[in-house]
Design an enzyme around this catalytic site. Structure first.
Site, short mmCIF file in Angstrom:
data_model
loop_
_atom_site.label_atom_id
_atom_site.label_comp_id
_atom_site.label_asym_id
_atom_site.label_seq_id
_atom_site.Cartn_x
_atom_site.Cartn_y
_atom_site.Cartn_z
N ARG A 1 6.10 97.27 -15.13
CA ARG A 1 7.14 98.16 -15.72
C ARG A 1 8.01 98.87 -14.44
NH1 ARG A 1 6.94 100.72 -20.59
NH2 ARG A 1 5.90 99.87 -22.22
N SER B 1 20.88 97.86 -24.68
CA SER B 1 19.99 96.98 -24.57
C SER B 1 20.41 96.45 -26.16
CB SER B 1 18.77 97.61 -24.77
OG SER B 1 18.67 98.46 -25.63
N GLY B 2 20.84 96.82 -26.98
CA GLY B 2 20.99 96.56 -28.35
C GLY B 2 20.61 97.33 -29.59
N GLU C 1 2.80 98.80 -28.25
CA GLU C 1 2.88 97.79 -27.54
C GLU C 1 1.58 97.58 -26.70
OE1 GLU C 1 5.61 96.05 -27.28
OE2 GLU C 1 7.18 97.33 -28.03
N GLU D 1 0.80 118.17 -36.54
CA GLU D 1 2.30 117.96 -36.38
C GLU D 1 2.81 116.68 -36.51
OE1 GLU D 1 -0.04 118.80 -34.48
OE2 GLU D 1 0.23 117.96 -32.41
N VAL E 1 19.13 100.70 -31.36
CA VAL E 1 19.84 102.01 -31.80
C VAL E 1 20.00 103.15 -30.76
CG1 VAL E 1 17.68 102.85 -33.03
CG2 VAL E 1 19.90 103.80 -33.64
N SER F 1 20.43 103.05 -27.41
CA SER F 1 21.40 102.89 -26.55
C SER F 1 23.00 102.75 -27.22
CB SER F 1 21.46 101.62 -25.50
OG SER F 1 21.21 100.47 -26.16
N LYS G 1 -2.22 103.82 -33.27
CA LYS G 1 -1.99 104.64 -31.98
C LYS G 1 -2.10 106.15 -32.54
CE LYS G 1 1.79 105.91 -29.30
NZ LYS G 1 3.21 105.84 -28.79
N HIS H 1 -4.30 117.01 -35.31
CA HIS H 1 -2.77 117.20 -35.14
C HIS H 1 -1.97 117.34 -36.37
CE1 HIS H 1 -3.21 116.67 -30.98
NE2 HIS H 1 -4.27 116.05 -31.03
N CYS I 1 -6.16 120.97 -31.04
CA CYS I 1 -6.67 120.08 -30.16
C CYS I 1 -7.29 121.09 -28.97
CB CYS I 1 -6.05 118.90 -29.91
SG CYS I 1 -6.99 117.64 -29.24
N GLN J 1 7.99 98.47 -37.07
CA GLN J 1 8.26 97.47 -35.74
C GLN J 1 7.27 96.12 -36.05
OE1 GLN J 1 7.56 99.70 -32.25
NE2 GLN J 1 8.59 98.29 -31.14
#
Ligand code: XMP
Length: 621
Positions: free
Chosen positions: A304, A218-219, A619, A166, A221, A223, A613, A164, A78, A543
């Site tokens: 944030r 946070s619940g 998000e 990768e 994976v 943390s 994305k 890309h 790129c 997700q």
């Protein structure tokens, strides 16, 4: 040992390159773009990464041009390809047609990179600039339409690719990197990946010693893995786990989390209910500035910052209640490498653009990190690596394959608005023209006066949404996806497209209304999210969730719901899940019907986000 140098130009995927190379058995080091050529003596190969800058712009990262005289084989990706082209006398300019997302490239000439591969390949593109004139001595071996997608100089052993290789979205990307390593650089498998768990445990012990550590769970994976590693590395009585319910959790999430965490062998576990503090409190951002309250803030980055800083404030209070001296206690977080990359953390890359501040990298955390008080057991890993570690630690599938939930929770799925975005007549007309030319007569659409966050050409974008209307649930999704891909490429003010599911009525008039994070909006979204997750989530999807937006066609209502479902492994790139392929059309129909039945008095439209994305992010904020 043979080794490869990666020169970081600030790309979102630099670390992914490093990982791919190491997985292929070659040791690699990442250097900043400006590294002296002297330091690269002894390396057997160089990869120049992507980056947010333009090679023709005054702010482009400086580099030592002697790197091109070292005689070391080189692959430019790129921005890296554009730099190679410019350096050897070619020309790079803003492209008439930008490309953000998966595209098909045609291989038109031999190059070892694509040796033995099909003549047409799907690869990920994310660029606004392109090669206008190719440098002398190079052949263009791959194209997308009339844009050069790959250039090659056999004598110098230098290759440039606009795409890309990768990332997962490039179909045969790993094979291309392998071809570069083996066929261009003649590198063998001489390196084995270190044992991740052993390395992490050693680092925790070296850092924390016999001190106490608080771990924020946070619940998810990430943390959970951090907590499990801490308990393994340290005396369990020195580890204090705190779960904060900030009022923006999913339905019943905190109960499930606390139940799961009990299995980790934690001796101290505290649950804190802090919704009121998060919604209505103010907080020091770590630089002496008071920010908040969240309930009156619309800017995504400010939201944030408030949430990330509030986590620390609430944790300090909880520590006090536990009788712990917070200032002298380590704080452990499940930060992943992509969190730091997307947050534009200067320790990770000097040139990367900030896409969005993850809650675990806000200023107040950075200050604590500078003081050496933050423990990040997973900081070098991507999501799939954390999942592997979770399985190796025996955490069970419920935790290991749990879908990610961002630290700021539903807050980044409540699209806050103070009605400042105006859509111009010119923008409206441009979309209409595009629909007339490329829409095949099957769609209508409107530029919506609301914005969401995206990532385009390694840069953050904050742009308008296009609301597309086809035949409701009977829309040809393949056609809608193909058309939607073209919209952000052709309209510079768009980074996301959502398709209307609950109706085929053209969206003539769109109304937006003010919206903030508060109990009511969080509760509404929580209900819709529970329906969406229950109906659609399955192992094919990475997700899946609902987003609440302040946009309607019906003036008597204030909100609509967008369903978001994505397919990804690395979370740095993603595809929108395809109805009929990643979940059944019936499941989608059920979700729409149930949302309308349960929340129809407040919810007007139900939409499906059909953007990848890049150009959008997973998000919305
Ligand atoms: P985006 O939206 O940037 O998200 O494509 C990539 C992944 O990161 C998650 N995400 C976060 N996770 N804290 C987190 O722990 C955050 O502040 C945060 N923001 C986004 C997102 O859910 C997705 O899995």
């Amino acid at each position: 040992m043979e080794k490869l140098a990666i020169l970081d130009c600030g790309g979102q995927y630099t670390k992914v390159i490093d990982r791919k190379v190491r997985e292929l058995g070659v040791y690699s080091d990442i250097f900043p773009m400006g590294v002296s050529a002297d330091k690269l003596q002894g390396y057997n190969a160089i990869i120049l990464s992507g980056g947010p800058a333009s090679v023709w712009a005054s702010g482009a990262p400086a580099y030592d041009d002697r790197i091109f005289d070292l005689g070391i084989p080189m692959l430019g990706i790129c921005y890296g390809m554009q730099l190679i082209n410019e350096h050897f006398g070619g020309e790079v300019l803003p492209s008439v047609k930008t490309e953000y997302g998966p595209v098909d490239v045609d291989i038109i000439a031999p190059c070892p990179l694509t040796d033995g591969m099909d003549k047409r390949q799907t690869v990920l593109m994310s660029h606004g600039d392109a090669v206008k004139k190719q440098a002398d001595g190079f052949v263009t071996f791959a194209v997308t339409g009339d844009i050069a997608a790959g250039i090659y100089n056999a004598e110098k052993r230098i290759i440039g690719v606009q795409f890309h290789p990768e990332v997962d979205l490039s179909e045969h990307g790993t094979e291309m990197i392998e071809n570069f390593l083996r066929k261009v650089c003649a590198l063998k498998e001489t390196y084995a990946l270190e044992d991740r768990i052993e390395t992490s445990i050693r680092m925790i012990r070296e850092k924390v010693g016999d001190k106490k550590v608080i771990v924020l769970v946070s619940g998810g994976v990430d943390s959970a893995v951090t907590a499990a590693l801490l308990v393994k590395a340290l005396p369990p009585e020195n580890v204090y786990a705190i779960h904060i319910d900030h009022g923006m959790m999913r339905k019943n999430e905190s109960d499930i989390i606390c139940r799961n965490l009990k299995k980790l062998g934690l001796v101290h576990m505290k649950r804190v209910n802090a919704a009121n503090e998060f919604f209505n409190g103010t907080v020091d951002d770590g630089n002496g500035r008071i920010i908040g309250p969240l309930s009156r803030t619309t800017d995504p980055e400010k939201k944030r910052q408030i949430i990330g800083s509030m986590f620390i404030k609430v944790t300090a209070k909880a520590a006090e209640e536990l009788g712990i001296d917070f200032d002298n206690t380590y704080l452990a977080q499940g930060t992943l490498r992509p969190d730091l990359i997307e947050s534009g953390n200067p320790d990770v890359s000097g040139y990367a653009n900030k896409i969005k501040t993850h809650h675990n990298d806000v200023d107040i955390v950075r200050r604590a990190r500078e003081r050496g008080m933050i423990v990040e057991t997973n900081w070098d890993w991507h999501k799939d690596e954390v999942r592997q570690v979770a399985r190796m630690l025996g955490l069970g599938e419920e935790i290991a394959s749990r879908q990610p939930f961002p630290g700021p929770g539903l807050a980044v799925r409540l699209l806050c608005n103070d009605s400042v975005v105006a859509v111009t007549t010119a923008q409206r007309e441009q979309l209409t023209d595009l629909i007339n030319t490329l829409g095949g007569g099957n769609f209508t659409g409107r530029v919506a006066p609301i914005r969401s966050v995206g990532v385009q050409g390694d840069n953050r974008s904050y742009k308008n949404l296009v609301l597309l209307c086809g035949k409701g649930m009977d829309t040809d999704f393949g056609e809608a996806f193909a058309f939607a891909k073209e919209i952000p490429n052709r309209l510079s003010y768009i980074n996301r497209v959502a398709l209307r599911l609950d109706s085929d009525a053209p969206s003539d008039t769109l109304h937006d209304s003010p919206m903030h994070v508060c109990y009511e909006t969080a509760e509404l979204l929580r209900e819709a999210d529970a329906i969406v997750t229950k109906e659609l989530m399955n192992p094919k999807i990475a997700q899946c969730f609902a987003v609440l937006i302040p946009l309607t066609q019906d003036m008597d209502k204030r909100y609509s719901i967008v369903i978001r479902a994505v397919v990804t492994g690395d979370y740095m790139t993603a595809r929108a899940a395809v109805p009929g392929e990643h979940f059944s059309i019936d499941a989608l129909k059920n979700a729409v019907t149930k949302i309308k039945a349960a929340l129809g008095d407040q919810i007007d439209m139900v939409l499906y986000d059909i953007t990848g994305k890049p150009p959008a992010t997973i998000e919305w904020e």
